[in-house]
Design an enzyme around this catalytic site. Structure first.
Site, mmCIF file in Angstrom:
data_model
loop_
_atom_site.group_PDB
_atom_site.id
_atom_site.type_symbol
_atom_site.label_atom_id
_atom_site.label_comp_id
_atom_site.label_asym_id
_atom_site.label_seq_id
_atom_site.Cartn_x
_atom_site.Cartn_y
_atom_site.Cartn_z
ATOM 1 N N HIS B 252 11.120 9.061 -10.949
ATOM 2 C CA HIS B 252 12.427 8.528 -11.339
ATOM 3 C C HIS B 252 13.494 9.622 -11.304
ATOM 4 O O HIS B 252 14.535 9.477 -10.649
ATOM 5 C CB HIS B 252 12.321 7.925 -12.750
ATOM 6 C CG HIS B 252 13.584 7.319 -13.251
ATOM 7 N ND1 HIS B 252 13.864 5.984 -13.134
ATOM 8 C CD2 HIS B 252 14.654 7.868 -13.872
ATOM 9 C CE1 HIS B 252 15.064 5.735 -13.660
ATOM 10 N NE2 HIS B 252 15.561 6.873 -14.115
ATOM 11 N N GLU B 253 13.219 10.717 -11.993
ATOM 12 C CA GLU B 253 14.219 11.791 -12.045
ATOM 13 C C GLU B 253 14.386 12.450 -10.670
ATOM 14 O O GLU B 253 15.476 12.897 -10.323
ATOM 15 C CB GLU B 253 13.849 12.832 -13.108
ATOM 16 C CG GLU B 253 13.742 12.282 -14.538
ATOM 17 C CD GLU B 253 14.992 11.541 -15.028
ATOM 18 O OE1 GLU B 253 16.103 11.860 -14.550
ATOM 19 O OE2 GLU B 253 14.848 10.628 -15.868
ATOM 20 N N HIS B 256 16.955 10.520 -8.837
ATOM 21 C CA HIS B 256 18.303 10.968 -9.207
ATOM 22 C C HIS B 256 18.628 12.280 -8.500
ATOM 23 O O HIS B 256 19.723 12.470 -7.974
ATOM 24 C CB HIS B 256 18.382 11.194 -10.726
ATOM 25 C CG HIS B 256 18.486 9.940 -11.549
ATOM 26 N ND1 HIS B 256 19.460 8.998 -11.330
ATOM 27 C CD2 HIS B 256 17.753 9.482 -12.599
ATOM 28 C CE1 HIS B 256 19.327 8.001 -12.222
ATOM 29 N NE2 HIS B 256 18.287 8.281 -12.996
ATOM 30 N N GLU B 282 21.215 4.967 -10.586
ATOM 31 C CA GLU B 282 19.965 4.378 -11.064
ATOM 32 C C GLU B 282 19.212 3.698 -9.912
ATOM 33 O O GLU B 282 17.980 3.665 -9.899
ATOM 34 C CB GLU B 282 20.274 3.371 -12.182
ATOM 35 C CG GLU B 282 19.064 2.898 -12.955
ATOM 36 C CD GLU B 282 18.457 3.951 -13.880
ATOM 37 O OE1 GLU B 282 19.033 5.066 -14.012
ATOM 38 O OE2 GLU B 282 17.386 3.669 -14.449
#
Lengths: 489, 489
Positions: B252-253, B256, B282
């Site tokens: 997830h990160e 980003h 997101e």
């Protein structure tokens, strides 16, 4: 101060794992913040206020917090304003670039590549020294020294350094031919880095570092930095095949950290809450690294635990063998790898050479030859290459001229302070053998740390030890420890 | 920008291991730096310059870098100037204090303690929304939304969210009673944190994160922050008994981080080099976490290595069992622990409630009851306590109103972008099975990252996927993946 510590935090981050791509932008950021700090520090209104205040405190106790604050801030401001902005900017650019050029020159073992940069830096620093010393009885080199060791004179340093060098050269030669020699190879085994990491944390805490007000990290060139009144960062490094690197690097940086943690945090950022000189800072790191960390008592307390931590590597190594090995004395090429006796010889060479560079009695072109000749005469070895010789240290490329002598001043002060503490507290070694380091730390806080810059470095030594700084304690300490170890009479 | 990223760096440090004693001073530092940034951003001369420039670019291509720079900087400045300084200060104080009060209230499960703070924050944010929306056709809540998702309308969001909620509630109910269920316990074994750390680094690099321009660290609440044009920091956390936390948190990160690394760094700090909206940000994190990271192809490439990394825990777990387990769908109380299907239901509840709070149709006093009633109707569960209910998220206490919907907008966009990429690139899963993630990343860079804020979020979706944002892709993706896994027709 908040801007300055913000810049310090950015630099801490830069040296603890910032991605390589971040370098350029970070350099711009730090330089912007430092520029803002410089602007605030040289503000005209601020100077006027200081000049008025300095009259107000005249006649008061010069060592009171108020007097010291005004006097030392005025001193800093006065130094800052004496350098014209173009000189500051040129020096900053020359040293940023200088470090890059030095790094490349060292890697390719090519002093000629570095020579123009160094010439430029020396000439800029000479100009700074001349501007600072103008109208005073200080020489330009002394004025540069003032940056790090505010009240040291060349004459005094030369005298003390001679008093150190002569007996040490003799002792080191005797040790070379001594009947017993340590077995260094026991320290060169395969030591698990993770175990080293935990052990470093443990000994740092043991001697008194407060982890609620600090942390320990890893970097390639160990250092200590203060990011806030209760946020002191120490950094060390670990080598698999050389366990002293992590252990003594940690003790050394912890010593710096203890000094920072021992100051009165309510005075943070102001002279009463700041270190007095680099020499005094180094005395604290050296004292914990050497007087404490290389003592037999320290290891007698820790050795069982050390063996368990580094099993099976130390299973068949006795406490005495280990203690002897961490006190190996052996002339070597590289300052940062030198033992506590030969280290000072490395420093004295640099002190002499950098002084001559500033005085103009030695040219940068002749520097490598002068370097090699001194290594031969003082240490009995000649560097096989400039990379391992005159190019080994970053300092000059960073414009740090007058910085080197503070290392040996630190060694001298550490021995003298330790002796004075022992006179007052009694058998320190017996305390270490019990794992009790608190009395020593409290003595240092009381006699050194808490005074900040209220006294000068030499005043502080006089006050804490009852006499001016001399070579006696260091020479006595090294003779007293090393002669018996090496079986010398 | 350099001051802002300096403050960001200090906050990164605060969240990755700053000593506890450093907190107060650090808060003062960051607040000073943010204040300096605010002063620069609201400078009158700067505003005048922007107003002149905005006339200059009128008539030019609105999506050119120059037009976008002027338009978006003017937009930011215009928003900033509409808030009077006392309101900004009061909001800042209320939210700093609000987070502390929220934290205490959550720990003691006492909503009443938090109620006055939240009432104050809602009223301050309502005032900000009113000032921003004055003279426009936006409602105050939409004006707050604009902070995070510049061109979203409530009507459009309500429509899309309905289109998501209805089929998802049905699907989740079917899954609950599905004939086959995953064995989640295989993910709850004792997974070595050090192995997780290495594996996270590995998968982050595998999908394209450039470690020369970024790094991966640990923290308690994972995030991603950009400290310079080539210095992107991603942070994750590891739980011994819940291996998905580290794996999917990292993916997830990293998503980003890939967005930040995909922008044109020469525009760093300016609109063409900045992310377009939180929803778009997101979408990138969700796409790599879910569409890629929870696909069977991803694990078919990595599973042998995964088993070796986490031996012996996964020795008897097949690829299919593992893939099914990381796609567990199960209604739960806590948003941050929710799976990718139920997650959106958590968001839609918050969107509805915060809108009513700002509109004044729901009072803070009635909020806990409204919360619990919606959890019962939408997710079929009622929180046993406010700590696990209305008090679970920090957002409202930090003044983040209009922020929640961006999470689901991100999920919607991730599915729609993924579909468009697959149409253009062909069989993405076949590429993943070969460990080839480059075509997908390059497509995202080309269609999303490199445009920065030159297009609005909805323009970018339209341009990249050929249609406006809708619920179709997300619902289709979840149905398509989950129905076969759970044996539903």
């Amino acid at each position: 101060m908040k801007l300055q510590t913000a810049a310090d935090t950015l630099e801490w981050d830069e040296r603890t794992g910032m991605p390589s791509g971040g370098g350029d932008y970070r350099a711009e950021q730090v330089s912007m913040l430092r520029g803002m700090v410089h602007e605030l520090r040289t503000d005209a209104q601020y100077g006027d206020d200081l000049c008025r205040l300095i009259d107000d405190v005249a006649g008061q106790d010069p060592h009171s917090d108020e007097s010291a604050t005004v006097r030392e801030l005025h001193r800093d401001w006065d130094r800052d304003r004496k350098l014209p902005t173009p000189l500051v900017r040129k020096t900053s650019e020359a040293t940023v670039k200088g470090q890059q050029v030095w790094d490349a020159a060292r890697k390719s073992n090519d002093f000629a590549k570095f020579r123009p940069s160094l010439e430029n830096i020396i000439s800029l620093k000479r100009e700074a020294g001349e501007r600072w010393s103008e109208g005073s009885d200080r020489t330009p080199y002394e004025a540069l020294l003032d940056e790090y060791e505010p009240d040291a004179s060349v004459e005094q340093l030369q005298k003390i350094f001679d008093d150190v060098r002569v007996p040490l050269v003799k002792l080191i030669a005797e040790i070379k031919d001594a009947p017993v020699q340590p077995n260094v190879s026991i320290l060169e085994q395969d030591f698990c880095v993770d175990a080293q990491r935990k052990f470093s944390h443990r000994i740092s805490k043991l001697i008194g570092f407060d982890f609620d007000r600090g942390r320990l990290d890893e970097t390639s060139h160990p250092f200590c930095t203060t990011l806030g009144p209760k946020d002191i960062r120490i950094l060390t490094r670990f080598e698999t095949n050389w366990v002293p690197s992590g252990i003594f690097g940690t003790l050394h940086e912890t010593g710096h950290g203890l000094y920072e943690q021992g100051m009165r945090y309510e005075w943070f950022g102001l002279p009463p809450g700041s270190y007095v000189s680099l020499g005094m800072h180094e005395s604290q790191s050296r004292l914990w690294e050497n007087q404490v960390g290389r003592s037999r008592a320290f290891w007698s307390h820790l050795y069982e635990e050390t063996q368990a931590t580094f099993a099976p590597q130390l299973d068949n190594v006795t406490l005495d063998e280990f203690h002897f090995a961490v006190n190996t004395i052996r002339p070597s090429l590289i300052r940062v790898e030198a033992d506590e006796a030969t280290y000072n010889l490395h420093i004295i060479i640099r002190f002499d050479l950098e002084r001559q560079l500033i005085e103009g009695t030695l040219s940068v072109a002749d520097l490598p030859a002068a370097w090699n000749s001194r290594y031969q005469s003082d240490l009995g070895i000649t560097p096989p290459s400039d990379a391992d010789g005159v190019l080994q240290d970053v300092h000059w490329s960073a414009g740090l001229i007058g910085y080197f002598p503070t290392y040996t001043l630190g060694n001298l002060a550490s021995a003298q302070l330790y002796d004075a503490a022992a006179v007052e507290l009694g058998d320190l070694e017996a305390m270490f053998a019990q794992g009790n380091f608190k009395p020593l730390l409290e003595w240092l806080v009381e006699h050194v740390h808490r005074h900040g810059r209220c006294y000068s470095g030499s005043e502080l030594i006089q006050k804490a030890t009852g006499k001016p700084l001399s070579a006696d304690a260091l020479v006595g300490y090294l003779q007293g420890k090393l002669r018996p170890l090496y079986g010398l009479s």
